[in-house]
Motif scaffolding. Structure first.
Motif, PDB file in Angstrom:
ATOM      1  N   ALA A 253       0.833  -1.199   0.000  1.00 34.91           N
ATOM      2  CA  ALA A 253       0.000   0.000   0.000  1.00 34.91           C
ATOM      3  C   ALA A 253       0.867   1.249   0.000  1.00 34.91           C
ATOM      4  O   ALA A 253       0.547   2.249  -0.671  1.00 34.91           O
ATOM      5  CB  ALA A 253      -0.928  -0.007   1.204  1.00 34.91           C
TER       6      ALA A 253
ATOM      7  N   TYR B 215       2.212   1.793  -3.557  1.00 35.42           N
ATOM      8  CA  TYR B 215       1.249   2.389  -4.488  1.00 35.42           C
ATOM      9  C   TYR B 215       0.699   3.733  -4.020  1.00 35.42           C
ATOM     10  O   TYR B 215      -0.072   4.376  -4.722  1.00 35.42           O
ATOM     11  CB  TYR B 215       0.085   1.431  -4.736  1.00 35.42           C
ATOM     12  CG  TYR B 215       0.496   0.186  -5.475  1.00 35.42           C
ATOM     13  CD1 TYR B 215       0.998   0.255  -6.792  1.00 35.42           C
ATOM     14  CD2 TYR B 215       0.363  -1.074  -4.894  1.00 35.42           C
ATOM     15  CE1 TYR B 215       1.352  -0.901  -7.474  1.00 35.42           C
ATOM     16  CE2 TYR B 215       0.716  -2.214  -5.592  1.00 35.42           C
ATOM     17  CZ  TYR B 215       1.213  -2.129  -6.874  1.00 35.42           C
ATOM     18  OH  TYR B 215       1.571  -3.273  -7.553  1.00 35.42           O
TER      19      TYR B 215
ATOM     20  N   ASP C  94      -1.239   4.198  -1.286  1.00 40.44           N
ATOM     21  CA  ASP C  94      -2.606   4.094  -0.735  1.00 40.44           C
ATOM     22  C   ASP C  94      -2.598   4.580   0.710  1.00 40.44           C
ATOM     23  O   ASP C  94      -1.766   4.153   1.523  1.00 40.44           O
ATOM     24  CB  ASP C  94      -3.085   2.643  -0.769  1.00 40.44           C
ATOM     25  CG  ASP C  94      -3.154   2.102  -2.205  1.00 40.44           C
ATOM     26  OD1 ASP C  94      -3.258   2.935  -3.137  1.00 40.44           O
ATOM     27  OD2 ASP C  94      -3.135   0.867  -2.373  1.00 40.44           O
TER      28      ASP C  94
ATOM     29  N   SER D 209     -11.869   2.265   3.969  1.00 42.52           N
ATOM     30  CA  SER D 209     -11.054   3.362   3.432  1.00 42.52           C
ATOM     31  C   SER D 209     -11.085   3.418   1.914  1.00 42.52           C
ATOM     32  O   SER D 209     -10.612   4.380   1.307  1.00 42.52           O
ATOM     33  CB  SER D 209      -9.603   3.202   3.895  1.00 42.52           C
ATOM     34  OG  SER D 209      -9.064   1.976   3.382  1.00 42.52           O
TER      35      SER D 209
ATOM     36  N   TYR E   7      -9.595   0.905   0.211  1.00 44.16           N
ATOM     37  CA  TYR E   7      -8.503   0.034  -0.184  1.00 44.16           C
ATOM     38  C   TYR E   7      -8.613  -1.234   0.661  1.00 44.16           C
ATOM     39  O   TYR E   7      -8.483  -1.184   1.899  1.00 44.16           O
ATOM     40  CB  TYR E   7      -7.139   0.692   0.036  1.00 44.16           C
ATOM     41  CG  TYR E   7      -7.011   1.994  -0.743  1.00 44.16           C
ATOM     42  CD1 TYR E   7      -6.686   1.964  -2.101  1.00 44.16           C
ATOM     43  CD2 TYR E   7      -7.182   3.227  -0.118  1.00 44.16           C
ATOM     44  CE1 TYR E   7      -6.544   3.148  -2.813  1.00 44.16           C
ATOM     45  CE2 TYR E   7      -7.046   4.394  -0.822  1.00 44.16           C
ATOM     46  CZ  TYR E   7      -6.734   4.359  -2.176  1.00 44.16           C
ATOM     47  OH  TYR E   7      -6.592   5.534  -2.887  1.00 44.16           O
TER      48      TYR E   7
ATOM     49  N   ASP F 273      -8.040  -1.937   4.856  1.00 45.29           N
ATOM     50  CA  ASP F 273      -9.134  -2.391   5.716  1.00 45.29           C
ATOM     51  C   ASP F 273      -8.725  -3.657   6.468  1.00 45.29           C
ATOM     52  O   ASP F 273      -8.972  -3.789   7.673  1.00 45.29           O
ATOM     53  CB  ASP F 273     -10.386  -2.663   4.885  1.00 45.29           C
ATOM     54  CG  ASP F 273     -10.906  -1.397   4.195  1.00 45.29           C
ATOM     55  OD1 ASP F 273     -10.514  -0.274   4.626  1.00 45.29           O
ATOM     56  OD2 ASP F 273     -11.717  -1.509   3.249  1.00 45.29           O
TER      57      ASP F 273
END
Length: 231
Positions: A159, A162, A164, A189, A191, A195
């Motif tokens: 994450a 990327y 996120d 969220s 993503y 979560d």
């Protein structure tokens, strides 16, 4: 036959009857005493002719007066009398209150015995019963610094790669021992990696449990977990 002549004949007949009756009575008396009967008296009856009455004058016909000219009759319209307005009644003035005389105070008689003095040994009044205090309850607590440190540990590397980031809202039920008994995702969220990481974080950390009158009890609360990248 006129009424006057008929009355005269009636009188003459009555006189003849009376004379005959008188003669009969005298004859009877003479026979009894041997007296020769008397000759009957000659009665002459002369009829008087009724003189003709003067011709009755015919009553004169009354002269009828000429009718007077009639006056025109005017119709009288009934006059409407306005009803009198009711006048307010005068209320009688309230009678002035006479000042009441003060009641005479009773004076103690010299012969009366003095009242006994109150003793100071009376027991004090019992204190009013106090209502029981409402139970004091405290909810679950998590130190924000501790939660931020744990969130950084559970931040997925993929994450971060990327870029996120976001906030996950969880509903956590904490046991009296301070452990998560149940964790539910209330708002994600966006993503799935974030979560899932937030749910694993909530199950791993230790909480300060809720208390009721100082005793730990089970309770639930909402836990926000924020994943944020730092430069």
């Amino acid at each position: 036959m006129k009424p006057a002549s008929s009355s005269l004949f009636a009188l003459a007949a009555a006189a003849l009857h009376a004379a005959l009756i008188a003669l009969a009575i005298n004859g009877l008396r003479a026979g009894q005493h041997n007296v020769p009967p008397r000759r009957p008296a000659q009665v002459q009856v002369q009829l008087l002719r009724e003189q003709p009455k003067a011709a009755e004058k015919s009553p004169a016909t009354p002269v009828q007066p000429e009718p007077l000219p009639q006056r025109p009759v005017h119709e009288h319209k009934p006059r409407t009398i306005p009803k009198p307005k009711p006048q307010p009644r005068e209320q009688p003035a309230a009678p002035a209150k006479t000042p009441e005389a003060p009641a005479p105070t009773a004076q103690p008689s010299p012969d009366a015995a003095p009242a006994p003095a109150r003793s100071n040994n009376t027991a004090p009044p019992a204190p009013a019963a106090t209502a029981p205090a409402a139970p004091v309850k405290r909810g679950v607590f998590v130190d924000p610094t501790y939660l931020a440190t744990e969130t950084e540990k559970w931040y997925p590397r993929q994450a971060k790669r990327y870029g996120d980031q976001g906030t996950v809202l969880l509903h956590v039920t904490v046991s009296p021992a301070g452990r998560a008994e149940k964790v539910e995702l209330k708002k994600g969220s966006g993503y799935p990696l974030l979560d899932t990481a937030a749910i694993d974080l909530a199950k791993s950390i230790t909480y300060r449990p809720a208390t009721l009158d100082g005793k730990p009890v089970s309770d639930s609360f909402n836990l926000p977990v924020t994943f944020q990248l730092h430069d």
